[in-house]
Design an enzyme around this catalytic site. Structure first.
Site, PDB file in Angstrom:
ATOM      1  N   PHE A  37       0.867  -1.187   0.000  1.00  0.00           N
ATOM      2  CA  PHE A  37       0.000   0.000   0.000  1.00  0.00           C
ATOM      3  C   PHE A  37       0.895   1.225   0.000  1.00  0.00           C
ATOM      4  O   PHE A  37       1.584   1.496   0.998  1.00  0.00           O
ATOM      5  CB  PHE A  37      -0.851  -0.060   1.276  1.00  0.00           C
ATOM      6  CG  PHE A  37      -1.857   1.042   1.465  1.00  0.00           C
ATOM      7  CD1 PHE A  37      -3.162   0.902   0.999  1.00  0.00           C
ATOM      8  CD2 PHE A  37      -1.525   2.197   2.166  1.00  0.00           C
ATOM      9  CE1 PHE A  37      -4.111   1.898   1.223  1.00  0.00           C
ATOM     10  CE2 PHE A  37      -2.468   3.193   2.395  1.00  0.00           C
ATOM     11  CZ  PHE A  37      -3.765   3.040   1.917  1.00  0.00           C
ATOM     12  N   GLU A  66       1.231   4.668  10.308  1.00  0.00           N
ATOM     13  CA  GLU A  66      -0.232   4.721  10.482  1.00  0.00           C
ATOM     14  C   GLU A  66      -0.654   5.969  11.267  1.00  0.00           C
ATOM     15  O   GLU A  66      -1.617   5.938  12.029  1.00  0.00           O
ATOM     16  CB  GLU A  66      -0.741   3.472  11.210  1.00  0.00           C
ATOM     17  CG  GLU A  66      -0.577   2.206  10.429  1.00  0.00           C
ATOM     18  CD  GLU A  66      -1.528   2.122   9.256  1.00  0.00           C
ATOM     19  OE1 GLU A  66      -2.384   3.013   9.129  1.00  0.00           O
ATOM     20  OE2 GLU A  66      -1.365   1.195   8.450  1.00  0.00           O
TER      21      GLU A  66
HETATM   22  P1  TGC Z   1      -8.875  16.161   5.715  1.00  0.00           P
HETATM   23  O1  TGC Z   1      -9.179  17.416   4.955  1.00  0.00           O
HETATM   24  O2  TGC Z   1      -9.151  16.088   7.170  1.00  0.00           O
HETATM   25  O3  TGC Z   1      -9.629  14.934   5.037  1.00  0.00           O
HETATM   26  C1  TGC Z   1      -9.574  14.689   3.638  1.00  0.00           C
HETATM   27  C2  TGC Z   1     -10.726  13.747   3.318  1.00  0.00           C
HETATM   28  O4  TGC Z   1     -10.522  12.492   3.986  1.00  0.00           O
HETATM   29  C3  TGC Z   1     -11.576  12.254   4.934  1.00  0.00           C
HETATM   30  N1  TGC Z   1     -10.956  11.643   6.124  1.00  0.00           N
HETATM   31  C4  TGC Z   1     -11.136  10.384   6.466  1.00  0.00           C
HETATM   32  N2  TGC Z   1     -11.877   9.417   5.934  1.00  0.00           N
HETATM   33  C5  TGC Z   1     -11.852   8.222   6.523  1.00  0.00           C
HETATM   34  N3  TGC Z   1     -11.102   7.957   7.624  1.00  0.00           N
HETATM   35  C6  TGC Z   1     -10.325   8.907   8.198  1.00  0.00           C
HETATM   36  N4  TGC Z   1      -9.580   8.611   9.266  1.00  0.00           N
HETATM   37  C7  TGC Z   1     -10.315  10.188   7.613  1.00  0.00           C
HETATM   38  N5  TGC Z   1      -9.681  11.345   7.894  1.00  0.00           N
HETATM   39  C8  TGC Z   1     -10.090  12.230   6.979  1.00  0.00           C
HETATM   40  C9  TGC Z   1     -12.194  13.614   5.188  1.00  0.00           C
HETATM   41  O5  TGC Z   1     -13.528  13.488   5.614  1.00  0.00           O
HETATM   42  C10 TGC Z   1     -12.075  14.267   3.840  1.00  0.00           C
HETATM   43  O6  TGC Z   1     -13.080  13.719   3.018  1.00  0.00           O
HETATM   44  P2  TGC Z   1     -13.780  14.668   1.876  1.00  0.00           P
HETATM   45  O7  TGC Z   1     -14.811  13.760   1.272  1.00  0.00           O
HETATM   46  O8  TGC Z   1     -14.358  15.820   2.614  1.00  0.00           O
HETATM   47  O9  TGC Z   1     -12.680  15.051   0.936  1.00  0.00           O
HETATM   48  O10 TGC Z   1      -7.370  15.781   5.407  1.00  0.00           O
HETATM   49  P3  TGC Z   1      -6.033  16.481   5.822  1.00  0.00           P
HETATM   50  O11 TGC Z   1      -5.241  16.699   4.574  1.00  0.00           O
HETATM   51  O12 TGC Z   1      -6.317  17.664   6.699  1.00  0.00           O
HETATM   52  O13 TGC Z   1      -5.289  15.344   6.666  1.00  0.00           O
HETATM   53  C11 TGC Z   1      -5.798  14.833   7.842  1.00  0.00           C
HETATM   54  C12 TGC Z   1      -4.768  13.895   8.508  1.00  0.00           C
HETATM   55  C13 TGC Z   1      -3.509  14.658   8.875  1.00  0.00           C
HETATM   56  C14 TGC Z   1      -5.427  13.340   9.752  1.00  0.00           C
HETATM   57  C15 TGC Z   1      -4.383  12.753   7.535  1.00  0.00           C
HETATM   58  O14 TGC Z   1      -3.694  13.223   6.427  1.00  0.00           O
HETATM   59  C16 TGC Z   1      -3.561  11.679   8.206  1.00  0.00           C
HETATM   60  O15 TGC Z   1      -4.118  10.783   8.810  1.00  0.00           O
HETATM   61  N6  TGC Z   1      -2.192  11.760   8.100  1.00  0.00           N
HETATM   62  C17 TGC Z   1      -1.325  10.671   8.583  1.00  0.00           C
HETATM   63  C18 TGC Z   1      -0.842   9.879   7.396  1.00  0.00           C
HETATM   64  C19 TGC Z   1      -0.708   8.424   7.718  1.00  0.00           C
HETATM   65  O16 TGC Z   1      -1.212   7.907   8.697  1.00  0.00           O
HETATM   66  N7  TGC Z   1      -0.049   7.676   6.828  1.00  0.00           N
HETATM   67  C20 TGC Z   1       0.052   6.265   6.984  1.00  0.00           C
HETATM   68  C21 TGC Z   1       0.590   5.621   5.730  1.00  0.00           C
HETATM   69  S1  TGC Z   1       0.261   3.873   5.607  1.00  0.00           S
HETATM   70  C22 TGC Z   1       1.282   3.199   6.777  1.00  0.00           C
HETATM   71  O17 TGC Z   1       1.916   3.836   7.542  1.00  0.00           O
HETATM   72  C23 TGC Z   1       1.296   1.724   6.809  1.00  0.00           C
HETATM   73  S2  TGC Z   1       2.377   1.028   7.985  1.00  0.00           S
HETATM   74  C24 TGC Z   1       1.557  -0.423   8.218  1.00  0.00           C
HETATM   75  C25 TGC Z   1       2.334  -1.532   8.743  1.00  0.00           C
HETATM   76  O18 TGC Z   1       3.459  -1.836   8.313  1.00  0.00           O
HETATM   77  O19 TGC Z   1       1.750  -2.212   9.625  1.00  0.00           O
HETATM   78  P1  FAD Z   2       6.854  13.486   8.956  1.00  0.00           P
HETATM   79  O1  FAD Z   2       5.460  13.607   8.451  1.00  0.00           O
HETATM   80  O2  FAD Z   2       7.914  14.238   8.232  1.00  0.00           O
HETATM   81  O3  FAD Z   2       6.864  13.923  10.490  1.00  0.00           O
HETATM   82  C1  FAD Z   2       8.061  14.187  11.225  1.00  0.00           C
HETATM   83  C2  FAD Z   2       7.665  14.685  12.612  1.00  0.00           C
HETATM   84  O4  FAD Z   2       6.938  15.922  12.491  1.00  0.00           O
HETATM   85  C3  FAD Z   2       6.709  13.713  13.326  1.00  0.00           C
HETATM   86  O5  FAD Z   2       6.965  13.711  14.701  1.00  0.00           O
HETATM   87  C4  FAD Z   2       5.353  14.337  13.069  1.00  0.00           C
HETATM   88  O6  FAD Z   2       4.366  13.983  14.026  1.00  0.00           O
HETATM   89  C5  FAD Z   2       5.694  15.827  13.156  1.00  0.00           C
HETATM   90  N1  FAD Z   2       4.705  16.661  12.476  1.00  0.00           N
HETATM   91  C6  FAD Z   2       4.371  16.674  11.167  1.00  0.00           C
HETATM   92  N2  FAD Z   2       3.386  17.548  10.938  1.00  0.00           N
HETATM   93  C7  FAD Z   2       3.072  18.091  12.138  1.00  0.00           C
HETATM   94  C8  FAD Z   2       2.107  19.038  12.584  1.00  0.00           C
HETATM   95  N3  FAD Z   2       1.209  19.597  11.738  1.00  0.00           N
HETATM   96  N4  FAD Z   2       2.054  19.347  13.902  1.00  0.00           N
HETATM   97  C9  FAD Z   2       2.902  18.758  14.776  1.00  0.00           C
HETATM   98  N5  FAD Z   2       3.829  17.842  14.426  1.00  0.00           N
HETATM   99  C10 FAD Z   2       3.907  17.526  13.126  1.00  0.00           C
HETATM  100  N6  FAD Z   2       3.696   4.297   4.571  1.00  0.00           N
HETATM  101  C11 FAD Z   2       2.895   3.775   3.599  1.00  0.00           C
HETATM  102  O7  FAD Z   2       2.267   4.503   2.837  1.00  0.00           O
HETATM  103  N7  FAD Z   2       2.779   2.421   3.464  1.00  0.00           N
HETATM  104  C12 FAD Z   2       3.451   1.543   4.251  1.00  0.00           C
HETATM  105  O8  FAD Z   2       3.317   0.317   4.090  1.00  0.00           O
HETATM  106  C13 FAD Z   2       4.320   2.074   5.268  1.00  0.00           C
HETATM  107  N8  FAD Z   2       5.065   1.235   6.034  1.00  0.00           N
HETATM  108  C14 FAD Z   2       5.978   1.756   6.913  1.00  0.00           C
HETATM  109  C15 FAD Z   2       6.851   0.896   7.593  1.00  0.00           C
HETATM  110  C16 FAD Z   2       7.809   1.411   8.450  1.00  0.00           C
HETATM  111  C17 FAD Z   2       8.780   0.496   9.140  1.00  0.00           C
HETATM  112  C18 FAD Z   2       7.862   2.813   8.688  1.00  0.00           C
HETATM  113  C19 FAD Z   2       8.862   3.380   9.648  1.00  0.00           C
HETATM  114  C20 FAD Z   2       7.011   3.660   8.017  1.00  0.00           C
HETATM  115  C21 FAD Z   2       6.077   3.154   7.109  1.00  0.00           C
HETATM  116  N9  FAD Z   2       5.238   3.993   6.353  1.00  0.00           N
HETATM  117  C22 FAD Z   2       4.410   3.486   5.391  1.00  0.00           C
HETATM  118  C23 FAD Z   2       5.401   5.448   6.441  1.00  0.00           C
HETATM  119  C24 FAD Z   2       4.697   6.091   7.639  1.00  0.00           C
HETATM  120  O9  FAD Z   2       3.326   6.079   7.487  1.00  0.00           O
HETATM  121  C25 FAD Z   2       5.251   7.505   7.773  1.00  0.00           C
HETATM  122  O10 FAD Z   2       6.586   7.399   8.206  1.00  0.00           O
HETATM  123  C26 FAD Z   2       4.438   8.347   8.730  1.00  0.00           C
HETATM  124  O11 FAD Z   2       3.169   8.637   8.197  1.00  0.00           O
HETATM  125  C27 FAD Z   2       5.141   9.668   9.110  1.00  0.00           C
HETATM  126  O12 FAD Z   2       5.634  10.323   7.991  1.00  0.00           O
HETATM  127  P2  FAD Z   2       7.165  10.854   7.934  1.00  0.00           P
HETATM  128  O13 FAD Z   2       8.030   9.729   8.337  1.00  0.00           O
HETATM  129  O14 FAD Z   2       7.360  11.457   6.606  1.00  0.00           O
HETATM  130  O15 FAD Z   2       7.257  11.939   9.074  1.00  0.00           O
END
Ligand code: TGC
Ligand code: FAD
Length: 398
Positions: free
Chosen positions: A143, A377
């Site tokens: 993903f 996440e």
């Molecule tokens: P925002 O304007 O709030 O929302 C944009 C659109 O998305 C909708 N939405 C959601 N829908 C479902 N579930 C949620 N949790 C949602 N949060 C927001 C929202 O309603 C809106 O929809 P629409 O129809 O109005 O357009 O978006 P924003 O740009 O202000 O961002 C919000 C924020 C910061 C919370 C979001 O970008 C976020 O969660 N950032 C963190 C990114 C993150 O978690 N990345 C993870 C990557 S995957 C990963 O890490 C896999 S590791 C897995 C593993 O190895 O186990």
């Molecule tokens: P950044 O977004 O650059 O953040 C750096 C620091 O700044 C953090 O402490 C953050 O909280 C802080 N920060 C950022 N914005 C703000 C704000 N507005 N206010 C206050 N603090 C802020 N991603 C995928 O898509 N798919 C995967 O399968 C996946 N697997 C992963 C596996 C591993 C082992 C790891 C380490 C990461 C993986 N990720 C994956 C990526 C992961 O989701 C990102 O690392 C995570 O979302 C944070 O992004 P970043 O590392 O770019 O940190």
């Protein structure tokens, strides 16, 4: 309210001090026991070696075994998926992560991210093509949302998909992608003229590659990769038809974050158990260190946070099964349980003294893994801001 007689009260169980097993049905316990037994047999004997080598050497074989267990996409219905409840899926995540966060990551990314995206947003043809081999573990999925310059803020993504006749052409980079180099299919999120869309990119597509990221000091028994997309040409039917906008990928994250709420407590449990066992055996000043009040305070505090965390996970699981779970509640659980799990692992490390830093014990491995779990996440700060926004009505992200 009448007090039950002492004879009716079950004995105190150090492994389940709140009696939380009473919340589980026999079929829930069966799922938990199956995953616990598999992890004990297949992961625990090897994990320290895999971790030291920084590899998950038998990942394809493990994926097929996990498919055989029914653990891949286990909370999804149809297409070869087990159709388990959210609570059962959570219990499985806890047991996988009690072995290692890397195994739970393999399962989460496959089921909650890649398969969920196809199940929820895919066409019938896409579901028929990809979900059965993903459920069996024949095909691994990944993903791709995060980019080198856009992690917490995926809205700014630079990966682009443009139409060229009937085709789509993708250019960009994804970073830190779990399972990337072993995936048969990548779910890639890209910006288009109509907002963010999801694409299914089969491995081997010209212009697509997934070099593995090395030199990690966390999640060492997990495959993490970059995804490189240089003019990747895909047919019109590679796009997920039902996903429009950032809400698509963020909905998938709710699923995976939910699994982490449970999983983190598995890592914490493994560290708590290691500390408890050690405290009974290790003697200093002529007595077991578990007999000292300061050690007991640590064990009591660890047990309280561990079982509060499991109770919270169970509550969220019931809400997910009832269809009432909100994303803010998932943030609540991920924020609390990962943060507390790290604290439990760090405290357990102190109980083990110098042995706490050795791979002979699971504690340091879990503690370093949880540093990734704290970040991926959605970081702690992102979940604080999600809750902060829900509490105040004020958006503090930008
Ligand atoms: P925002 O304007 O709030 O929302 C944009 C659109 O998305 C909708 N939405 C959601 N829908 C479902 N579930 C949620 N949790 C949602 N949060 C927001 C929202 O309603 C809106 O929809 P629409 O129809 O109005 O357009 O978006 P924003 O740009 O202000 O961002 C919000 C924020 C910061 C919370 C979001 O970008 C976020 O969660 N950032 C963190 C990114 C993150 O978690 N990345 C993870 C990557 S995957 C990963 O890490 C896999 S590791 C897995 C593993 O190895 O186990
Ligand atoms: P950044 O977004 O650059 O953040 C750096 C620091 O700044 C953090 O402490 C953050 O909280 C802080 N920060 C950022 N914005 C703000 C704000 N507005 N206010 C206050 N603090 C802020 N991603 C995928 O898509 N798919 C995967 O399968 C996946 N697997 C992963 C596996 C591993 C082992 C790891 C380490 C990461 C993986 N990720 C994956 C990526 C992961 O989701 C990102 O690392 C995570 O979302 C944070 O992004 P970043 O590392 O770019 O940190």
């Amino acid at each position: 309210m009448s007090q039950p007689s002492a004879a009716k009260r079950p004995p105190f169980d150090p492994g389940d001090p709140l009696g939380l097993d009473d919340l589980l049905a026999p079929e829930d316990l069966a799922v938990r026991d199956t995953v616990r037994a598999w992890s004990a047999d297949r992961v625990l004997p090897e994990i320290a070696d895999w971790y030291e080598r920084g590899e998950l050497p038998s990942v394809r074989e493990l994926a097929r075994e996990l498919g055989g267990l029914g653990a891949l996409g286990m909370h999804l219905e149809g297409y070869g998926c087990a159709g388990a409840s959210a609570v059962q899926y959570g219990l499985a995540c806890l047991e996988f992560e009690a072995a290692d966060s890397g195994i739970r990551s393999l399962v989460s990314v496959q089921g909650s991210l890649a398969m969920y995206a196809i199940h929820r947003f895919g066409s019938e043809e896409q579901k028929q093509r990809w979900l059965p081999p993903m459920a069996s573990g024949e095909t691994i999925g990944c993903f791709g949302l995060t980019e080198p310059d856009h992690g917490s803020d995926p809205a700014g993504m630079r990966t682009r998909a443009r139409r060229d006749g009937g085709d789509w052409v993708l250019d960009g980079r994804k970073m830190w992608i779990t399972n990337g180099s072993v995936a048969g299919v990548a779910v890639v999120w890209a910006a288009t003229e109509d907002g963010v869309r999801g694409f299914l990119v089969p491995a081997g597509t010209p212009g697509f590659s997934a070099p593995e990221i090395k030199h990690k000091w966390s999640l060492r028994a997990s495959v993490t990769s970059e995804l490189v997309l240089d003019g990747v040409r895909l047919p019109a039917d590679a796009v997920l038809p039902q996903a429009r906008g950032l809400g698509g990928p963020l909905s998938c994250l709710n699923q995976a974050r939910y699994g982490i709420v449970w999983g983190a407590m598995g890592a914490a449990r493994a560290c708590f158990e290691a500390a408890l066992d050690y405290s009974r055996e290790r003697e200093q000043f002529g007595r077991p260190i578990g007999g000292f009040q300061l050690t007991q305070a640590k064990l009591a505090d660890m047990a309280v946070e561990l079982h509060k965390g499991i109770l919270l996970a169970h509550h969220l699981g019931r809400r997910m099964d009832a269809g009432t779970l909100r994303p803010e509640q998932v943030s609540f659980g991920k924020l609390n349980n990962v943060r507390e799990a790290i604290e439990i692992c760090r405290t357990a490390r102190t109980v083990l003294g110098a042995n706490g830093i050795s791979l002979e014990y699971p504690v340091m491995r879990h503690a370093t893994n949880l540093e990734s779990v704290l970040t991926y996440e959605g970081t702690v700060e992102m979940h604080q801001l999600v809750l902060g926004k829900a509490l105040t009505g004020l958006d503090a992200f930008r």
